[in-house]
Write a protein that holds these residues in place. Structure first.
Motif, PDB file in Angstrom:
ATOM      1  N   ARG A   1       0.826  -1.208   0.000  1.00 54.25           N
ATOM      2  CA  ARG A   1       0.000   0.000   0.000  1.00 54.25           C
ATOM      3  C   ARG A   1       0.863   1.261   0.000  1.00 54.25           C
ATOM      4  N   ILE A   2       1.962   1.242   0.744  1.00 49.06           N
ATOM      5  CA  ILE A   2       2.887   2.378   0.727  1.00 49.06           C
ATOM      6  C   ILE A   2       3.395   2.604  -0.697  1.00 49.06           C
ATOM      7  N   ALA A   3       3.826   1.538  -1.342  1.00 41.77           N
ATOM      8  CA  ALA A   3       4.400   1.648  -2.687  1.00 41.77           C
ATOM      9  C   ALA A   3       3.379   2.145  -3.704  1.00 41.77           C
ATOM     10  N   LYS A   4       2.152   1.646  -3.619  1.00 41.39           N
ATOM     11  CA  LYS A   4       1.105   2.111  -4.541  1.00 41.39           C
ATOM     12  C   LYS A   4       0.840   3.596  -4.346  1.00 41.39           C
ATOM     13  N   THR A   5       0.806   4.039  -3.098  1.00 46.01           N
ATOM     14  CA  THR A   5       0.591   5.453  -2.801  1.00 46.01           C
ATOM     15  C   THR A   5       1.735   6.293  -3.369  1.00 46.01           C
ATOM     16  N   ALA A   6       2.963   5.822  -3.181  1.00 47.37           N
ATOM     17  CA  ALA A   6       4.135   6.544  -3.696  1.00 47.37           C
ATOM     18  C   ALA A   6       4.119   6.593  -5.215  1.00 47.37           C
ATOM     19  N   ALA A   7       3.776   5.479  -5.853  1.00 45.40           N
ATOM     20  CA  ALA A   7       3.753   5.428  -7.319  1.00 45.40           C
ATOM     21  C   ALA A   7       2.710   6.386  -7.879  1.00 45.40           C
ATOM     22  N   GLU A   8       1.531   6.397  -7.274  1.00 47.59           N
ATOM     23  CA  GLU A   8       0.467   7.295  -7.735  1.00 47.59           C
ATOM     24  C   GLU A   8       0.871   8.752  -7.569  1.00 47.59           C
ATOM     25  N   ALA A   9       1.499   9.092  -6.445  1.00 48.19           N
ATOM     26  CA  ALA A   9       1.920  10.472  -6.198  1.00 48.19           C
ATOM     27  C   ALA A   9       3.035  10.895  -7.149  1.00 48.19           C
ATOM     28  N   ALA A  10       3.982   9.992  -7.392  1.00 47.66           N
ATOM     29  CA  ALA A  10       5.084  10.316  -8.309  1.00 47.66           C
ATOM     30  C   ALA A  10       4.560  10.537  -9.724  1.00 47.66           C
ATOM     31  N   GLU A  11       3.627   9.713 -10.126  1.00 48.73           N
ATOM     32  CA  GLU A  11       3.028   9.867 -11.453  1.00 48.73           C
ATOM     33  C   GLU A  11       2.257  11.183 -11.546  1.00 48.73           C
ATOM     34  N   ALA A  12       1.500  11.514 -10.503  1.00 48.81           N
ATOM     35  CA  ALA A  12       0.750  12.775 -10.479  1.00 48.81           C
ATOM     36  C   ALA A  12       1.683  13.977 -10.494  1.00 48.81           C
ATOM     37  N   ALA A  13       2.904  13.799  -9.966  1.00 57.07           N
ATOM     38  CA  ALA A  13       3.889  14.878  -9.955  1.00 57.07           C
ATOM     39  C   ALA A  13       4.638  14.992 -11.281  1.00 57.07           C
ATOM     40  N   GLY A  14       4.310  14.120 -12.246  1.00 57.69           N
ATOM     41  CA  GLY A  14       4.881  14.257 -13.586  1.00 57.69           C
ATOM     42  C   GLY A  14       5.936  13.244 -13.961  1.00 57.69           C
ATOM     43  N   ALA A  15       6.140  12.228 -13.134  1.00 56.70           N
ATOM     44  CA  ALA A  15       7.181  11.238 -13.420  1.00 56.70           C
ATOM     45  C   ALA A  15       6.635  10.066 -14.224  1.00 56.70           C
ATOM     46  N   GLN A  16       7.520   9.427 -14.970  1.00 63.62           N
ATOM     47  CA  GLN A  16       7.250   8.089 -15.487  1.00 63.62           C
ATOM     48  C   GLN A  16       7.547   7.133 -14.333  1.00 63.62           C
ATOM     49  N   VAL A  17       6.678   6.183 -14.091  1.00 68.93           N
ATOM     50  CA  VAL A  17       6.830   5.332 -12.904  1.00 68.93           C
ATOM     51  C   VAL A  17       6.761   3.862 -13.284  1.00 68.93           C
ATOM     52  N   ARG A  18       7.660   3.098 -12.699  1.00 70.12           N
ATOM     53  CA  ARG A  18       7.577   1.634 -12.742  1.00 70.12           C
ATOM     54  C   ARG A  18       7.402   1.143 -11.316  1.00 70.12           C
ATOM     55  N   LEU A  19       6.248   0.545 -11.039  1.00 70.03           N
ATOM     56  CA  LEU A  19       5.998  -0.079  -9.742  1.00 70.03           C
ATOM     57  C   LEU A  19       6.470  -1.524  -9.843  1.00 70.03           C
ATOM     58  N   ARG A  20       7.418  -1.894  -8.990  1.00 71.19           N
ATOM     59  CA  ARG A  20       8.035  -3.214  -9.075  1.00 71.19           C
ATOM     60  C   ARG A  20       8.131  -3.845  -7.698  1.00 71.19           C
ATOM     61  N   ARG A  21       7.864  -5.154  -7.659  1.00 73.43           N
ATOM     62  CA  ARG A  21       7.949  -5.871  -6.391  1.00 73.43           C
ATOM     63  C   ARG A  21       9.211  -6.729  -6.349  1.00 73.43           C
ATOM     64  N   ILE A  22       9.663  -6.933  -5.132  1.00 69.90           N
ATOM     65  CA  ILE A  22      10.798  -7.814  -4.883  1.00 69.90           C
ATOM     66  C   ILE A  22      10.296  -9.260  -4.903  1.00 69.90           C
ATOM     67  N   ALA A  23      11.060 -10.145  -5.511  1.00 68.53           N
ATOM     68  CA  ALA A  23      10.673 -11.560  -5.574  1.00 68.53           C
ATOM     69  C   ALA A  23      10.627 -12.172  -4.176  1.00 68.53           C
ATOM     70  N   GLU A  24       9.681 -13.052  -3.985  1.00 72.86           N
ATOM     71  CA  GLU A  24       9.580 -13.786  -2.710  1.00 72.86           C
ATOM     72  C   GLU A  24      10.639 -14.884  -2.699  1.00 72.86           C
ATOM     73  N   THR A  25      11.441 -14.898  -1.645  1.00 66.87           N
ATOM     74  CA  THR A  25      12.489 -15.909  -1.525  1.00 66.87           C
ATOM     75  C   THR A  25      12.238 -16.888  -0.381  1.00 66.87           C
ATOM     76  N   ALA A  26      11.211 -16.634   0.422  1.00 69.57           N
ATOM     77  CA  ALA A  26      10.899 -17.564   1.513  1.00 69.57           C
ATOM     78  C   ALA A  26      10.401 -18.876   0.925  1.00 69.57           C
ATOM     79  N   PRO A  27      10.689 -20.003   1.564  1.00 74.09           N
ATOM     80  CA  PRO A  27      10.202 -21.294   1.065  1.00 74.09           C
ATOM     81  C   PRO A  27       8.686 -21.300   0.938  1.00 74.09           C
ATOM     82  N   SER A  28       8.181 -21.945  -0.106  1.00 75.92           N
ATOM     83  CA  SER A  28       6.743 -21.954  -0.356  1.00 75.92           C
ATOM     84  C   SER A  28       5.966 -22.556   0.813  1.00 75.92           C
ATOM     85  N   GLU A  29       6.553 -23.544   1.505  1.00 75.04           N
ATOM     86  CA  GLU A  29       5.830 -24.143   2.627  1.00 75.04           C
ATOM     87  C   GLU A  29       5.656 -23.148   3.779  1.00 75.04           C
TER      88      GLU A  29
END
Length: 197
Positions: free
Chosen positions: A19-47
């Motif tokens: 939610r923090i990242a989505k808020t930041a991405a929306e604000a940066a875009e509204a401020a005139g930036a090109q934005v790439r919202l990207r997540r870090i890969a999950e590395t914890a074991p699936s179990e």
């Protein structure tokens, strides 16, 4: 003048930093930036992930967001990172990605870019500040230019007055928090736009 290019890079276990990242991405875009919202890969074991319903649900909810790549880091001229704290430092998933960046870093492809960060922890004394400091030390190694929020907006006082970057308790993100994040993202865009690229 070309639009600033901002990569909003986050890791989220239960949703706060998403939610923090989505808020930041929306604000940066509204401020005139090109934005790439990207997540870090999950590395914890699936179990482990599948053994906790909230963690499993959150991972499923982010599948439409691309995982961050070296190309995203090279493309951007500004970074907004967000990660939960783990024992006073960024989550291991975030560190695992950062530890792959030796190639672009050694070629100077992460230098001279603006960077800021946000975090969350289980409680207000759960390592929020040290997590941000840890990220900023990494950014300094890259040769990035730090853009913390300082005390440059009244929203910072409403959210506890952290001058290093937005931080909150896990699961809590109210209107004051969103204003604080938006200000931090807008400030990042403003300084990205001033740098020659």
């Amino acid at each position: 003048m070309a639009k600033p290019k901002i990569a909003v890079v986050f890791y989220s276990t239960y949703g706060t930093n998403h939610r923090i990242a989505k808020t930041a991405a929306e604000a940066a875009e509204a401020a005139g930036a090109q934005v790439r919202l990207r997540r870090i890969a999950e590395t914890a074991p699936s179990e482990v992930v599948n053994g906790q319903e909230n963690w499993k649900r959150q991972l499923a909810a982010m599948q439409d967001i691309p995982e961050v790549s070296h190309d995203d880091m090279i493309w951007a001229n500004g970074y907004f990172f967000s990660t939960p704290t783990r024992y006073g430092v960024p989550a291991s998933q975030m560190r695992a990605f950062i530890d792959t960046l030796g190639g672009p870093w050694s070629e100077g492809k992460l230098a001279d870019k603006v960077a800021t960060a946000a975090t969350s922890a289980q409680n207000v004394h759960g390592g929020q500040e040290t997590t941000l400091w840890s990220l900023y030390v990494t950014f300094m190694h890259w040769g990035a230019i730090l853009v913390p929020p300082g005390y440059t907006h009244e929203a910072l006082y409403e959210t506890g007055g952290n001058p290093y970057g937005f931080s909150t308790e896990a699961g809590k993100l109210d209107d004051a928090g969103r204003k604080s994040i938006a200000h931090q993202a807008e400030r990042l865009v403003k300084y990205a736009a001033r740098l020659p690229y």
